[in-house]
Design a protein around this motif. Structure first.
Motif, PDB file in Angstrom:
ATOM      1  N   SER A 140       0.853  -1.185   0.000  1.00 45.57           N
ATOM      2  CA  SER A 140       0.000   0.000   0.000  1.00 45.57           C
ATOM      3  C   SER A 140       0.893   1.239   0.000  1.00 45.57           C
ATOM      4  O   SER A 140       2.057   1.181  -0.379  1.00 45.57           O
ATOM      5  CB  SER A 140      -0.925  -0.049   1.232  1.00 45.57           C
ATOM      6  N   GLY A 141       0.340   2.360   0.421  1.00 44.93           N
ATOM      7  CA  GLY A 141       1.146   3.576   0.419  1.00 44.93           C
ATOM      8  C   GLY A 141       0.526   4.661   1.254  1.00 44.93           C
ATOM      9  O   GLY A 141      -0.214   4.357   2.199  1.00 44.93           O
ATOM     10  N   GLY A 142       0.737   5.916   0.812  1.00 41.69           N
ATOM     11  CA  GLY A 142       1.348   6.272  -0.451  1.00 41.69           C
ATOM     12  C   GLY A 142       0.700   5.576  -1.641  1.00 41.69           C
ATOM     13  O   GLY A 142      -0.402   5.090  -1.595  1.00 41.69           O
ATOM     14  N   GLU A 143       1.449   5.557  -2.722  1.00 45.23           N
ATOM     15  CA  GLU A 143       1.028   4.902  -3.954  1.00 45.23           C
ATOM     16  C   GLU A 143       2.123   3.936  -4.377  1.00 45.23           C
ATOM     17  O   GLU A 143       3.196   4.361  -4.829  1.00 45.23           O
ATOM     18  CB  GLU A 143       0.767   5.937  -5.043  1.00 45.23           C
ATOM     19  N   PRO A 144       1.879   2.628  -4.238  1.00 48.21           N
ATOM     20  CA  PRO A 144       2.935   1.657  -4.545  1.00 48.21           C
ATOM     21  C   PRO A 144       3.419   1.685  -5.984  1.00 48.21           C
ATOM     22  O   PRO A 144       4.578   1.358  -6.248  1.00 48.21           O
ATOM     23  CB  PRO A 144       2.298   0.309  -4.194  1.00 48.21           C
ATOM     24  N   LEU A 145       2.566   2.078  -6.922  1.00 43.99           N
ATOM     25  CA  LEU A 145       2.990   2.080  -8.320  1.00 43.99           C
ATOM     26  C   LEU A 145       3.925   3.234  -8.648  1.00 43.99           C
ATOM     27  O   LEU A 145       4.403   3.339  -9.777  1.00 43.99           O
ATOM     28  CB  LEU A 145       1.770   2.082  -9.243  1.00 43.99           C
ATOM     29  N   LEU A 146       4.224   4.080  -7.670  1.00 45.57           N
ATOM     30  CA  LEU A 146       5.276   5.074  -7.847  1.00 45.57           C
ATOM     31  C   LEU A 146       6.652   4.404  -7.780  1.00 45.57           C
ATOM     32  O   LEU A 146       7.649   4.974  -8.211  1.00 45.57           O
ATOM     33  CB  LEU A 146       5.160   6.155  -6.766  1.00 45.57           C
ATOM     34  N   GLN A 147       6.675   3.158  -7.250  1.00 47.05           N
ATOM     35  CA  GLN A 147       7.916   2.382  -7.165  1.00 47.05           C
ATOM     36  C   GLN A 147       7.683   0.999  -7.789  1.00 47.05           C
ATOM     37  O   GLN A 147       7.755  -0.020  -7.112  1.00 47.05           O
ATOM     38  CB  GLN A 147       8.362   2.241  -5.708  1.00 47.05           C
ATOM     39  N   PRO A 148       7.374   0.952  -9.076  1.00 47.74           N
ATOM     40  CA  PRO A 148       6.946  -0.306  -9.695  1.00 47.74           C
ATOM     41  C   PRO A 148       8.017  -1.385  -9.717  1.00 47.74           C
ATOM     42  O   PRO A 148       7.701  -2.574  -9.590  1.00 47.74           O
ATOM     43  CB  PRO A 148       6.531   0.111 -11.110  1.00 47.74           C
ATOM     44  N   ARG A 149       9.282  -1.031  -9.897  1.00 45.72           N
ATOM     45  CA  ARG A 149      10.338  -2.047  -9.945  1.00 45.72           C
ATOM     46  C   ARG A 149      10.462  -2.744  -8.596  1.00 45.72           C
ATOM     47  O   ARG A 149      10.651  -3.972  -8.525  1.00 45.72           O
ATOM     48  CB  ARG A 149      11.668  -1.427 -10.363  1.00 45.72           C
ATOM     49  N   PHE A 150      10.368  -1.978  -7.526  1.00 42.58           N
ATOM     50  CA  PHE A 150      10.466  -2.548  -6.183  1.00 42.58           C
ATOM     51  C   PHE A 150       9.301  -3.503  -5.926  1.00 42.58           C
ATOM     52  O   PHE A 150       9.489  -4.626  -5.433  1.00 42.58           O
ATOM     53  CB  PHE A 150      10.464  -1.422  -5.142  1.00 42.58           C
ATOM     54  N   VAL A 151       8.085  -3.087  -6.278  1.00 48.54           N
ATOM     55  CA  VAL A 151       6.904  -3.928  -6.066  1.00 48.54           C
ATOM     56  C   VAL A 151       6.981  -5.181  -6.935  1.00 48.54           C
ATOM     57  O   VAL A 151       6.637  -6.288  -6.484  1.00 48.54           O
ATOM     58  CB  VAL A 151       5.611  -3.141  -6.360  1.00 48.54           C
ATOM     59  N   THR A 152       7.449  -5.044  -8.164  1.00 50.06           N
ATOM     60  CA  THR A 152       7.576  -6.194  -9.057  1.00 50.06           C
ATOM     61  C   THR A 152       8.492  -7.248  -8.471  1.00 50.06           C
ATOM     62  O   THR A 152       8.167  -8.453  -8.443  1.00 50.06           O
ATOM     63  CB  THR A 152       8.106  -5.751 -10.434  1.00 50.06           C
ATOM     64  N   GLU A 153       9.643  -6.826  -7.977  1.00 48.87           N
ATOM     65  CA  GLU A 153      10.592  -7.774  -7.395  1.00 48.87           C
ATOM     66  C   GLU A 153      10.051  -8.393  -6.112  1.00 48.87           C
ATOM     67  O   GLU A 153      10.194  -9.609  -5.880  1.00 48.87           O
ATOM     68  CB  GLU A 153      11.927  -7.077  -7.118  1.00 48.87           C
ATOM     69  N   LEU A 154       9.399  -7.584  -5.297  1.00 45.97           N
ATOM     70  CA  LEU A 154       8.832  -8.100  -4.055  1.00 45.97           C
ATOM     71  C   LEU A 154       7.755  -9.142  -4.339  1.00 45.97           C
ATOM     72  O   LEU A 154       7.734 -10.224  -3.726  1.00 45.97           O
ATOM     73  CB  LEU A 154       8.248  -6.950  -3.229  1.00 45.97           C
ATOM     74  N   PHE A 155       6.868  -8.846  -5.276  1.00 51.54           N
ATOM     75  CA  PHE A 155       5.799  -9.792  -5.618  1.00 51.54           C
ATOM     76  C   PHE A 155       6.374 -11.051  -6.274  1.00 51.54           C
ATOM     77  O   PHE A 155       5.857 -12.161  -6.063  1.00 51.54           O
ATOM     78  CB  PHE A 155       4.773  -9.135  -6.528  1.00 51.54           C
ATOM     79  N   ARG A 156       7.422 -10.904  -7.062  1.00 53.11           N
ATOM     80  CA  ARG A 156       8.051 -12.079  -7.673  1.00 53.11           C
ATOM     81  C   ARG A 156       8.588 -12.999  -6.590  1.00 53.11           C
ATOM     82  O   ARG A 156       8.408 -14.234  -6.649  1.00 53.11           O
ATOM     83  CB  ARG A 156       9.188 -11.643  -8.604  1.00 53.11           C
TER      84      ARG A 156
END
Length: 244
Positions: free
Chosen positions: A77-93
């Protein structure tokens, strides 16, 4: 050292940020300035602490048994998590590799930044749709357009990703019957909406505004009554939605 992101905080919650018990990670930074925002201390990326995916995962794996027992998982969540898409992508992976359920809590305003790779590891999207009417949307968010959110919602539906729609009711801002009707009609076009959460705005974040010396924009706005919330819920029910 793995990829880093600006992390504001994390918490454990039940029944709020997705199914089961959730490890909810709050990222710092948001492009919106919603009048009802309860976390103004997450508006700027600099309000968080640079934290590696490794460090976050080290916290997450401590709760795997809790996730298994409750059907829970990780929500960003955030804030807005899609402001940091690379970080969220790696975390979800990394979560997906361990069989840990993931949820993305977003306004959808930056939905274009969510890659197909990120969405492939996203089990649920909590989509906060602020308002349907363009003027009302700008009044609530103080910026931007509703169109990116609507495009993102349609994309999620097309890709078969479950959605929980969230609509925060602010009297005098987004509760006009025509606006609610238009939003409910749009939600009805989405094939993967599992539920709609109709939520009255509250003032729990006021101490944060005071600490940050920010104006409290809804100081004179009454919180919605039970009757007002029921009327909004009835509109969504009339469009075939499961509403909470």
């Amino acid at each position: 050292m793995t990829l880093e992101g600006s992390v504001h905080s994390w918490d454990l919650s039940t029944g709020v940020d997705g199914p089961g018990t959730r490890f909810t990670l709050f990222l710092a930074g948001c492009t919106l300035r919603c009048v009802y925002c309860q976390n103004p201390d997450t508006w700027r990326v600099g309000m968080g602490k640079m934290t590696s995916v490794d460090d976050v995962m080290a916290q997450i794996v401590r709760y795997r048994k809790v996730f298994d027992r409750t059907g829970g998982g990780v929500t960003v969540s955030g804030g807005e998590p899609l402001l940091q898409p690379r970080f969220v992508t790696e975390l979800f992976r990394r979560c997906a590799a361990l069989g840990i359920s993931t949820a993305l809590d977003t306004s959808g305003a930056l939905g274009a930044l969510a890659s197909d790779e990120l969405l492939a590891d996203t089990c649920l999207v909590l989509l906060d749709i602020k308002s349907m009417d363009p003027a009302s949307y700008r009044r609530v968010t103080r910026t931007g357009s509703i169109e990116p959110t609507l495009r993102f919602a349609s994309r999620l539906s097309e890709q078969g990703i479950p959605i929980w729609v969230r609509f925060v009711v602010v009297p005098g801002y987004n509760d006009d019957p025509d606006n609610v009707e238009a939003l409910a009609a749009f939600v009805e076009t989405l094939e993967t909406v599992e539920r709609v959460d109709v939520i009255g705005f509250h003032r729990l974040g006021v101490p944060k505004y005071e600490a940050l010396h920010l104006p409290i924009l809804l100081e004179a706005t009454p919180t919605p009554t039970a009757e007002q919330l029921a009327a909004v819920r009835d509109v969504f029910v009339g469009h075939g939605q499961r509403v909470t």
